[in-house]
Design a protein around this motif. Structure first.
Motif, short mmCIF file in Angstrom:
data_model
loop_
_atom_site.label_atom_id
_atom_site.label_comp_id
_atom_site.label_asym_id
_atom_site.label_seq_id
_atom_site.Cartn_x
_atom_site.Cartn_y
_atom_site.Cartn_z
N ASN A 1 0.67 -1.13 -0.19
CA ASN A 1 0.05 -0.16 0.10
C ASN A 1 0.83 1.06 -0.01
N ASP A 2 2.01 1.33 0.81
CA ASP A 2 2.93 2.45 0.75
C ASP A 2 3.74 2.42 -0.33
N GLY A 3 4.07 1.56 -1.09
CA GLY A 3 5.11 1.61 -1.94
C GLY A 3 6.71 1.46 -1.36
N ALA A 4 6.49 0.74 -0.11
CA ALA A 4 7.82 0.89 0.52
C ALA A 4 8.61 -0.53 0.25
N GLU A 5 9.88 -0.18 0.57
CA GLU A 5 10.83 -1.45 0.41
C GLU A 5 10.92 -2.33 1.69
N LEU A 6 11.05 -3.65 1.39
CA LEU A 6 11.28 -4.63 2.45
C LEU A 6 12.54 -5.27 2.45
N ILE A 7 12.83 -5.86 3.54
CA ILE A 7 14.26 -6.61 3.59
C ILE A 7 13.34 -8.02 3.73
N VAL A 8 13.45 -8.96 2.94
CA VAL A 8 12.88 -10.21 3.00
C VAL A 8 13.95 -11.39 3.10
N VAL A 9 13.58 -12.47 3.86
CA VAL A 9 14.27 -13.63 4.03
C VAL A 9 13.66 -14.69 3.06
N ALA A 10 14.33 -15.10 2.26
CA ALA A 10 13.74 -15.96 0.98
C ALA A 10 14.83 -16.85 0.39
N LYS A 11 14.04 -18.35 -0.09
CA LYS A 11 15.03 -19.25 -0.69
C LYS A 11 14.57 -19.02 -2.16
N PRO A 12 15.51 -18.92 -3.03
CA PRO A 12 15.16 -18.62 -4.54
C PRO A 12 15.14 -19.86 -5.24
N THR A 13 14.46 -20.08 -6.31
CA THR A 13 14.53 -20.93 -7.20
C THR A 13 15.42 -20.39 -8.42
N MET A 14 16.59 -21.06 -8.88
CA MET A 14 17.22 -20.58 -9.98
C MET A 14 17.04 -21.44 -11.25
N LYS A 15 17.09 -20.75 -12.25
CA LYS A 15 16.73 -21.32 -13.72
C LYS A 15 17.78 -20.49 -14.60
N ASP A 16 18.77 -21.53 -15.13
CA ASP A 16 19.72 -21.14 -16.01
C ASP A 16 20.82 -19.90 -15.36
N GLY A 17 20.89 -19.92 -14.03
CA GLY A 17 21.72 -19.18 -13.19
C GLY A 17 20.92 -18.00 -12.63
N ASN A 18 19.77 -17.68 -13.26
CA ASN A 18 18.88 -16.49 -12.71
C ASN A 18 17.84 -16.80 -11.73
N ILE A 19 17.61 -15.94 -10.75
CA ILE A 19 16.41 -16.03 -9.89
C ILE A 19 15.15 -16.20 -10.65
N ASN A 20 14.44 -17.30 -10.34
CA ASN A 20 13.12 -17.55 -11.05
C ASN A 20 11.70 -17.25 -10.21
N ARG A 21 12.01 -17.40 -8.87
CA ARG A 21 10.81 -17.30 -8.11
C ARG A 21 11.70 -17.17 -6.60
N LEU A 22 10.82 -16.41 -5.68
CA LEU A 22 11.26 -16.46 -4.30
C LEU A 22 10.29 -17.11 -3.45
N PHE A 23 10.81 -18.04 -2.34
CA PHE A 23 10.10 -18.47 -1.33
C PHE A 23 10.34 -17.71 -0.07
N ILE A 24 9.34 -16.81 0.28
CA ILE A 24 9.54 -15.73 1.36
C ILE A 24 9.00 -16.31 2.77
N SER A 25 9.95 -16.44 3.64
CA SER A 25 9.55 -16.71 5.09
C SER A 25 9.49 -15.71 5.93
N ASP A 26 10.11 -14.50 5.86
CA ASP A 26 10.05 -13.41 6.77
C ASP A 26 10.37 -12.08 6.18
N ALA A 27 9.83 -11.05 6.82
CA ALA A 27 9.89 -9.60 6.28
C ALA A 27 10.43 -8.59 7.33
N ARG A 28 10.99 -7.41 7.23
CA ARG A 28 10.71 -6.41 7.89
C ARG A 28 10.89 -4.97 7.02
N ALA A 29 10.43 -4.07 7.42
CA ALA A 29 10.83 -2.71 6.93
C ALA A 29 12.14 -2.47 6.49
N ALA A 30 12.49 -1.95 5.46
CA ALA A 30 13.84 -1.69 5.19
C ALA A 30 14.36 -0.19 5.83
#
Length: 84
Positions: free
Chosen positions: A55-84
């Motif tokens: 809603n605020d357009g704010a940045e977050l710092i998230v803790v996440a595991k990425p899935t990688m495809k061809d060396g690039n991040i394809n998807r993030l599985f986010i388990s936690d977040a806090r305001a940046a």
């Protein structure tokens, strides 16, 4: 496709579904939008950190595991977040 180690990412949410945690995430350091899945149970609660940031357009710092495809991040599985 491979699963990477859990780490922190600077993100901005482009969209989020409270019902199932599906989301679109802009990786700010890469200026790239990827699909995400928020596994943090708080996503379904009113006024949670994810919907407030969206809603605020704010940045977050998230803790996440990425899935990688061809060396690039394809998807993030986010388990936690806090305001940046």
């Amino acid at each position: 496709m491979t699963v990477g180690e859990s780490r922190e990412y600077r993100v901005r949410l482009e969209g989020v579904f409270k019902t199932n945690g599906a989301c679109r995430v802009r990786l700010l350091d890469l200026d790239k939008i990827v699909v995400g899945k928020i596994t943090d149970p708080s996503v379904g609660s009113a006024g949670n950190v994810y919907t407030r940031a969206l809603n605020d357009g704010a940045e977050l710092i998230v803790v996440a595991k990425p899935t990688m495809k061809d060396g690039n991040i394809n998807r993030l599985f986010i388990s936690d977040a806090r305001a940046a």
